[in-house]
Write an enzyme that holds these catalytic residues in place. Structure first.
Site, mmCIF file in Angstrom:
data_model
loop_
_atom_site.group_PDB
_atom_site.id
_atom_site.type_symbol
_atom_site.label_atom_id
_atom_site.label_comp_id
_atom_site.label_asym_id
_atom_site.label_seq_id
_atom_site.Cartn_x
_atom_site.Cartn_y
_atom_site.Cartn_z
ATOM 1 N N ARG A 46 0.877 -1.362 0.090
ATOM 2 C CA ARG A 46 0.031 -0.040 -0.034
ATOM 3 C C ARG A 46 0.858 1.394 -0.038
ATOM 4 O O ARG A 46 0.403 2.370 -0.529
ATOM 5 C CB ARG A 46 -1.003 0.057 1.061
ATOM 6 C CG ARG A 46 -1.698 1.428 1.282
ATOM 7 C CD ARG A 46 -3.231 1.172 2.142
ATOM 8 N NE ARG A 46 -3.193 0.022 3.285
ATOM 9 C CZ ARG A 46 -2.553 0.455 4.065
ATOM 10 N NH1 ARG A 46 -2.004 1.799 4.533
ATOM 11 N NH2 ARG A 46 -2.493 -0.371 5.243
ATOM 12 N N TYR A 98 -15.987 15.581 -16.904
ATOM 13 C CA TYR A 98 -16.483 14.210 -17.016
ATOM 14 C C TYR A 98 -17.464 13.935 -16.042
ATOM 15 O O TYR A 98 -17.332 14.358 -14.855
ATOM 16 C CB TYR A 98 -15.102 13.361 -16.650
ATOM 17 C CG TYR A 98 -15.191 11.797 -16.366
ATOM 18 C CD1 TYR A 98 -15.380 10.908 -17.647
ATOM 19 C CD2 TYR A 98 -15.303 11.286 -15.376
ATOM 20 C CE1 TYR A 98 -15.827 9.620 -17.363
ATOM 21 C CE2 TYR A 98 -15.585 10.049 -15.038
ATOM 22 C CZ TYR A 98 -15.769 9.158 -16.125
ATOM 23 O OH TYR A 98 -15.894 7.693 -15.843
ATOM 24 N N ASP A 170 -7.149 18.170 -15.535
ATOM 25 C CA ASP A 170 -7.346 16.661 -15.922
ATOM 26 C C ASP A 170 -6.600 16.565 -17.563
ATOM 27 O O ASP A 170 -7.228 17.115 -18.323
ATOM 28 C CB ASP A 170 -8.901 16.468 -15.979
ATOM 29 C CG ASP A 170 -9.105 14.696 -16.417
ATOM 30 O OD1 ASP A 170 -8.318 14.302 -17.037
ATOM 31 O OD2 ASP A 170 -10.001 14.551 -15.866
ATOM 32 N N LYS A 195 -7.544 5.477 -20.103
ATOM 33 C CA LYS A 195 -7.769 6.007 -21.405
ATOM 34 C C LYS A 195 -6.660 5.772 -22.286
ATOM 35 O O LYS A 195 -6.089 4.681 -22.729
ATOM 36 C CB LYS A 195 -8.448 7.429 -21.202
ATOM 37 C CG LYS A 195 -9.548 7.324 -20.279
ATOM 38 C CD LYS A 195 -10.585 6.684 -20.491
ATOM 39 C CE LYS A 195 -11.827 6.436 -19.478
ATOM 40 N NZ LYS A 195 -12.150 7.757 -18.985
HETATM 41 C C1 LIG Z 1 -12.565 8.404 -17.493
HETATM 42 C C2 LIG Z 1 -12.364 9.717 -17.157
HETATM 43 C C3 LIG Z 1 -12.079 9.912 -15.694
HETATM 44 C C4 LIG Z 1 -12.307 8.739 -14.630
HETATM 45 O O1 LIG Z 1 -11.388 7.680 -14.904
HETATM 46 P P1 LIG Z 1 -11.644 6.232 -14.441
HETATM 47 O O2 LIG Z 1 -10.526 5.622 -14.766
HETATM 48 O O3 LIG Z 1 -12.805 5.812 -15.442
HETATM 49 O O4 LIG Z 1 -12.124 6.031 -13.047
HETATM 50 C C5 LIG Z 1 -11.742 11.276 -15.360
HETATM 51 N N1 LIG Z 1 -11.596 11.782 -16.340
HETATM 52 C C6 LIG Z 1 -11.667 11.951 -17.597
HETATM 53 C C7 LIG Z 1 -11.573 13.242 -18.644
HETATM 54 C C8 LIG Z 1 -11.984 10.544 -17.861
HETATM 55 O O5 LIG Z 1 -12.275 10.439 -19.371
#
Ligand SMILES: *Cc1c(COP(=O)(O)O)cnc(C)c1O
Length: 375
Positions: A46, A98, A170, A195
């Site tokens: 962890r 998101y 982000d 992603k």
């Molecule tokens: C998918 C996404 C998230 C969240 O990520 P997860 O891996 O699905 O928890 C946050 N920000 C953006 C821009 C995303 O496309």
């Protein structure tokens, strides 16, 4: 080292005594102490794990951050980073976020006592008007999801830092291959590693990248206290994905441009949201590519549903950023939790689809959409 090389060799000195070329999956929850008073690098997974650490070092280098932390999903990453904000403090966030981040902000953070204002952060003056004494952070997504609004990271950072406010970006949509928020002044970079970084639609992951030691020590404390770290196997998969990030992004970028050229000529497509279409000065200044995300508004609800039903190469699925091209219906999926009125006001209606372009041959992608739209 250049970016493409860093994707392979950013953390070579972390390799083990056997000389394994790829970082092994170190599947151990705990580590044997070397002695009672002897410091060892690893004690419990962890806190730190060799495979995860290798990945974190790579991502930190790619984002030019001080330190990166890998989590079990993008949402775990955002949630952990939000612990830097305390009750009665205020944050300003992009209004086109998101869906999961919006749900977290509205239904968890706000209820727990954090004040939040949502605004189109592409308008700096509007952001400035919202700054208050207790404003602690500005949280932006650029390009935003799914309307592709572009926020000037450098201008927002300059403004924020005058007031001692943290800037979160982000960077999921463009990745460090195309955009480097920390170089533009951001303090914290967030990724859904699920992603483009992972890139294969097979693993959930998330990152918090900190620009300095002070932030990193706080995020480390929250992360080890809460848990939610990325597993060794998943760390291995994301690391493997990153090795091909530049060539995937190049192909995705080219495919998206070509697909938009086709969509522009297709009469049943009424609106295209894509940062490369009449690109703004800001996107040209702060990014080296436009990425693979395109939203469209088609002429009718029935056509939107027909496309989702009839595509064969594209897959009707949530998520984005992988090698496979996907189409999603934000109204029913990613933005289902956004109140209808607010959603429609922004154009996320029953005719609105979001496309994530993959690495297939562009001819097949165009033919597939053509037949789904017209036949
Ligand atoms: C998918 C996404 C998230 C969240 O990520 P997860 O891996 O699905 O928890 C946050 N920000 C953006 C821009 C995303 O496309």
């Amino acid at each position: 080292m250049e970016f493409e090389t860093l994707c392979l060799h950013a953390d070579d000195n972390k390799k083990d005594e056997w000389g394994t070329l790829s970082m092994p999956i170190c599947q151990s929850a705990t580590f044997v102490h070397k002695g009672v008073d002897v410091e060892s690098e690893y004690s419990y997974s962890r806190l730190s794990n060799p495979t995860r650490k290798h990945l974190e070092n790579t991502v930190a280098k790619l984002e030019n951050g001080y330190k990166a932390f890998a989590f079990s999903s993008g949402m775990t990453a955002i949630t952990t980073s939000m612990l830097l904000i305390k009750p009665n403090e205020h944050i300003i966030a992009t209004n086109d976020l998101y869906g999961g981040a919006l749900r977290l902000f509205k239904n968890v953070c706000e209820i727990n006592g954090i004040e939040i204002d949502f605004v189109d952060t592409s308008n700096i003056d509007d952001v400035k008007k919202l700054i208050k004494k207790n404003t602690k952070a500005i949280y932006i997504e650029t390009p935003s999801n799914p309307l592709m609004q572009v926020t000037d990271i450098k201008a927002i950072s300059k403004l924020a830092h005058e007031y001692n406010i943290l800037v979160y970006v982000d960077n999921t949509f463009l990745t460090p291959y195309f955009q480097n928020p920390i170089n533009l002044g951001a303090d914290i970079v967030i990724h859904s590693g699920t992603k483009f970084l992972g890139g294969h639609n097979d693993t959930l992951a998330g990152f918090v990248v900190c620009s300095n030691e002070d932030l990193a020590s706080k995020v480390l404390y929250y992360s080890k206290t809460i848990g939610g770290q990325l597993s060794p196997f998943d760390s291995f998969l994301i690391e493997r994905g990153i090795k091909t990030l530049p060539i995937r992004m190049d192909r995705i970028n080219e495919n998206a441009k070509a697909l938009v050229e086709y969509l522009k000529e297709e009469p049943k497509i009424k609106k295209i949201y894509y940062v490369g279409l009449n690109p703004s000065d800001v996107i040209k200044k702060q990014a080296r590519g436009f990425g693979g995300m395109i939203s469209i508004e088609v002429e009718s609800e029935s056509l939107a549903k027909k496309i989702l039903k009839d595509v064969k190469v594209f897959q009707y699925a949530e998520s984005l950023g992988g090698v496979d091209s996907l189409i999603t219906y934000p109204m029913l999926q990613t933005h289902a939790d956004v109140p209808k009125e607010e959603r429609e006001k922004r154009g996320i209606n029953e005719r609105f689809l979001r496309i994530s372009v993959g690495i297939e041959n562009i001819k097949d992608l165009i033919l597939d959409l053509k037949q789904a739209i017209n036949e």
